[in-house]
Design a protein around this motif. Structure first.
Motif, mmCIF file in Angstrom:
data_model
loop_
_atom_site.group_PDB
_atom_site.id
_atom_site.type_symbol
_atom_site.label_atom_id
_atom_site.label_comp_id
_atom_site.label_asym_id
_atom_site.label_seq_id
_atom_site.Cartn_x
_atom_site.Cartn_y
_atom_site.Cartn_z
ATOM 1 N N GLY A 50 10.309 4.739 2.491
ATOM 2 C CA GLY A 50 9.842 6.088 2.217
ATOM 3 C C GLY A 50 10.912 6.999 1.668
ATOM 4 N N LYS A 51 10.505 8.223 1.362
ATOM 5 C CA LYS A 51 11.429 9.222 0.825
ATOM 6 C C LYS A 51 12.499 9.607 1.838
ATOM 7 N N TYR A 79 3.022 12.096 -1.795
ATOM 8 C CA TYR A 79 3.431 10.707 -1.624
ATOM 9 C C TYR A 79 4.529 10.636 -0.573
ATOM 10 N N ASP A 80 4.416 9.661 0.335
ATOM 11 C CA ASP A 80 5.387 9.552 1.425
ATOM 12 C C ASP A 80 6.161 8.244 1.394
ATOM 13 N N ALA A 93 0.822 -1.209 0.000
ATOM 14 C CA ALA A 93 0.000 0.000 0.000
ATOM 15 C C ALA A 93 0.853 1.254 0.000
ATOM 16 N N PRO A 94 0.496 2.233 -0.836
ATOM 17 C CA PRO A 94 1.187 3.523 -0.780
ATOM 18 C C PRO A 94 0.699 4.330 0.410
ATOM 19 N N SER A 95 1.533 5.225 0.895
ATOM 20 C CA SER A 95 1.190 6.094 2.016
ATOM 21 C C SER A 95 1.265 7.544 1.552
ATOM 22 N N TRP A 96 0.258 8.307 1.898
ATOM 23 C CA TRP A 96 0.188 9.724 1.543
ATOM 24 C C TRP A 96 0.012 10.530 2.820
#
Length: 169
Positions: free
Chosen positions: A52-53, A22-23, A6-9
């Motif tokens: 993450g970034k 986007y995180d 899952a992507p995290s925002w």
């Protein structure tokens, strides 16, 4: 066994940075050892990695759950480690590692077969470099869960109730 990617925002509202950003991307797996509907008590093990970034986060824990009639009672014991500035550390942004141990208690009532409503409380102990206790925070809030076959949505805002006294740096 259940897994998800899952992507995290996150929402940012600072000067020059406004909106969703986007995180990270999270890979999570849950192994269900005991079924709470068939066994006296359900037990599952969770593992997750968040790339993450700004860094990397790993989380592991145990979930204990009991389902009876229209009620679900649950306890989670979670351990998390986060390494920040992992990719771009320098003198002004050094690589830092933090840890947390979280105890989470929750209860939910099945309003219908697909809809549950309840509440949860979390007690989080934070550590710097896993060697120095930092603080204890308590969060609580309502939880609503909608289940539709293989798809479910959970909404559960957590509100900070207390923040522990931090050690001197």
């Amino acid at each position: 066994f259940r897994s998800k990617l899952a992507p995290s925002w996150h929402w940012s509202d600072t000067p020059g940075d406004h909106g969703f950003e986007y995180d990270a991307i999270k890979l999570e797996g849950v192994y269900f050892w005991k079924n709470p509907n068939l066994e006296p008590i359900g037990v599952a093990f969770l593992g997750a990695v968040n790339f993450g970034k700004r860094g990397l986060e790993a989380e592991t824990g145990v979930i204990v759950q009991k389902d009876f009639d229209k009620w679900v009672l649950a306890y989670n014991l979670m351990f998390a480690t986060e390494a920040e500035n992992l990719y771009n550390h320098d003198d002004t942004h050094p690589n830092t590692t933090t840890g947390a141990i979280t105890n989470n208690f929750g209860a939910a009532y099945s309003v219908t077969n697909d809809l549950r409503a309840g509440a949860e409380i979390s007690i989080e102990n934070s550590f710097r470099e896993w060697s120095h206790y930092d603080s204890t925070s308590v969060y609580a809030g309502p939880v609503i869960n909608y289940n539709c076959g293989n798809f479910w949505v959970t909404f559960g805002p957590d509100f900070l109730l207390t923040r522990g006294v931090k050690d001197a740096p």
